[in-house]
Structure formats: structure tokens, C-alpha cells
Design an enzyme around this catalytic site. Structure first.
Site, PDB file in Angstrom:
ATOM      1  N   ASP A 218      -4.625  -5.881  -7.979  1.00 19.30           N
ATOM      2  CA  ASP A 218      -4.929  -5.265  -6.697  1.00 19.30           C
ATOM      3  C   ASP A 218      -5.215  -3.786  -6.985  1.00 19.30           C
ATOM      4  O   ASP A 218      -5.094  -3.321  -8.128  1.00 19.30           O
ATOM      5  CB  ASP A 218      -3.757  -5.453  -5.724  1.00 19.30           C
ATOM      6  CG  ASP A 218      -4.171  -5.360  -4.264  1.00 19.30           C
ATOM      7  OD1 ASP A 218      -5.290  -4.865  -3.984  1.00 19.30           O
ATOM      8  OD2 ASP A 218      -3.393  -5.755  -3.379  1.00 19.30           O
TER       9      ASP A 218
ATOM     10  N   HIS B 156       0.840  -1.201   0.000  1.00 20.46           N
ATOM     11  CA  HIS B 156       0.000   0.000   0.000  1.00 20.46           C
ATOM     12  C   HIS B 156       0.871   1.246   0.000  1.00 20.46           C
ATOM     13  O   HIS B 156       0.440   2.302  -0.478  1.00 20.46           O
ATOM     14  CB  HIS B 156      -0.899   0.036   1.245  1.00 20.46           C
ATOM     15  CG  HIS B 156      -1.931  -1.038   1.281  1.00 20.46           C
ATOM     16  ND1 HIS B 156      -1.693  -2.287   1.797  1.00 20.46           N
ATOM     17  CD2 HIS B 156      -3.218  -1.050   0.858  1.00 20.46           C
ATOM     18  CE1 HIS B 156      -2.783  -3.019   1.704  1.00 20.46           C
ATOM     19  NE2 HIS B 156      -3.734  -2.299   1.131  1.00 20.46           N
TER      20      HIS B 156
END
Length: 291
Positions: A210, A140
Site C-alpha cells: 500500500d 492512513h
């Protein structure tokens, strides 16, 4: 929430439009109290007394209860199970989101969760293919680089994904696997897609990226979308709802067609026409007693 999902499907003109959520339990649970119950993280199932058989039963039941919650509000895809095999020195971003550290047990409990979702009319997404467990960073926030050899990856990290390669959908890892491609993470690497995901793992279902807004990826959002699709992803995910970013992602995509469209149809074809009969109150009581 049900009005929102109904309105979305009316807007796009598709009663079966896939609406996705991350409802794993533990740290990653988007629907929470007071309206929905707390679920344990995946790791908790491996600690239930009674061995793997009892653990498998509860993993399936937990997922079946989640599916009951999700289907009631019109959500028909859950990005579960996490099949990553965490390394001892790996980043905690996976941690207790994994079903344990034993490859065989991860495969058994992951399949149980997937079966529980399917029984309740919700499709599972295996993630993060081909394996995020060795990553030393949180994708992230930055781009992890895994330096393990091909043999080590194939023998450990790929194994749970190979065992569940019959599942309808998978989500990629924003991770570089230096043994396969030293420059690009799996999401944008044609080499990882062909050699590992479609090759060694043998996954022929729908592959999604993702979230494109994660900082592991570089370039603007149009470039990220194009690079993911060029590498072999069938569809891309963009999850933060920022309109400018959404427009840029759409600019980098096109109509769903060819093999990607066929995979999407096949995946949605796995949605149960009617959920398996289920006494939610009895299941909840049995589940709570186990924990």
C-alpha cells in the site's frame, strides 16, 4: 488526462507501462463529475433486489463501465476490488468500501468486479491482503493491530483473497497481525508474506505495498521501501507525488528482477489485447436503472 498518460508512457519508453488509480466508487473515486459519472460504493451492490445473481451482474457491469472510463484516458490498472471483510467493531475506513459482511458474497461480487475490469482492458488489484476488515484504526493515520487468532483470520479474513488468488495483482495491508508477527505490519513482515499471503492464501501474483506515505509505517522513505521489498513485496507504491519522498523511495529500490520481474510480466500479460465488445450507452442506462 489522456495526454498526460500518453506522455508518461513516452517518457518511460513503454507502451504497456502500468498506470494505477483508486477508482472504487463511493468515497474512493479519483475521477469524478463533471467529466466522469459517480459510481456507488461496493456495499451498494449487495442491496440490489434479485439476490446474489442480480448483484453479481451489476457489480460486473459497474466495473466494466469504470474500465471503459479508465481505458479511454490511458489508465490500465484499477486498485479494485476491496476484499476486506469488515468486523462489526472495525474502523469505518473500510465500511461501505466492502461488498458486505458475508465472506462468500464478498468473493462473488469481488470476482465479478475483477472480471468486469479485465473485460474492459484494465487490470484489477485485490486489496488489502491479507485483510483490513478487523482493523480498529485507519492505517492512513496510525498502525492498526489485529489480535484475532490464526484460525479466525484464516477462516474469515483470508477467505475472499484465497477465492481470488488467481488474480494478477494484490495490495498489502499496513496492519499488524499479532498471531503472525507482533512487531511488523503485513507490508514489511516476511512472516505474513510467507505464511499468510503466499502460504495460506496461495497468492502467487504480483504483490505491491500500500502507499508508503501512510502513517502506519515508520522510518524514512528509503527504509520503508527497503523493508517492504525485503519482506517479499515485489514492488512498492508511493502515491503523493512529493519529489523528495519519491527520490528517497527510488533510493531504497533497485531494478525489477528475478521472481518479482516474472510476476510483473505475468500480470501485464493479463491485459486484454482488445476490450470485450461493449455498448457503453446501453450499459450505463441498465446500470442507472438498477440503482
Amino acid at each position: 488526462l489522456r495526454r498526460l498518460t500518453d506522455a508518461l508512457r513516452e517518457t518511460v519508453g513503454r507502451a504497456d507501462a502500468p498506470i494505477l488509480i483508486d477508482q472504487e466508487g463511493g468515497r474512493v473515486q479519483r475521477m469524478r463529475p463533471p467529466h466522469w459519472p459517480v459510481y456507488p460504493p461496493a456495499r451498494a451492490y449487495s442491496r440490489i433486489a434479485g439476490g446474489l445473481s442480480a448483484q453479481r451482474e451489476m457489480a460486473r457491469l459497474g466495473a466494466r463501465l469504470m474500465a471503459h472510463d479508465l481505458a479511454s484516458v490511458g489508465i490500465n490498472v484499477d486498485c479494485v476490488p476491496v476484499l476486506d471483510v469488515p468486523a462489526v467493531d472495525g474502523h469505518e475506513i473500510i465500511g461501505d468500501r466492502a461488498y458486505g459482511a458475508d465472506v462468500a458474497a464478498i468473493a462473488v461480487l469481488g470476482r465479478a468486479a475483477a472480471e468486469g475490469l479485465i473485460a474492459g482492458g484494465v487490470l484489477p488489484v485485490i486489496k488489502h491482503i491479507p485483510g483490513h476488515g478487523r482493523a480498529m484504526a485507519d492505517s492512513h493515520l496510525e498502525l492498526p493491530v489485529v489480535t484475532a487468532s490464526w484460525d479466525d483470520l484464516e477462516g474469515r479474513d483470508f477467505a475472499p483473497f484465497k477465492a481470488l488468488s488467481d488474480m494478477p495483482m494484490a495490495m498489502t495491508a499496513h496492519v499488524i497481525y499479532a498471531a503472525i508477527d507482533r512487531r511488523r505490519p503485513a507490508t514489511t513482515s516476511r512472516s505474513v508474506m510467507r505464511r499468510a499471503i503466499r502460504g495460506a492464501i496461495g497468492f502467487d501474483g504480483l504483490v505491491m505495498s500500500d502507499d508508503l506515505s501512510m502513517k502506519a509505517l515508520c522510518g524514512d522513505f528509503t527504509e520503508r521501501a527497503r523493508a517492504s521489498l525485503a519482506a517479499g513485496c515485489d514492488v512498492v507504491l508511493h502515491c503523493n507525488g512529493g519529489m523528495d519522498e519519491m527520490k528517497a523511495v527510488v533510493a531504497g529500490t533497485g531494478p525489477l528482477k528475478g521472481r518479482a520481474a516474472a510476476r510483473a510480466r505475468a500480470a501485464l500479460g493479463r491485459l486484454a489485447k482488445a476490450p470485450e465488445p461493449f455498448d457503453a450507452a446501453e450499459g450505463r442506462a441498465r446500470f442507472d436503472a438498477a440503482f
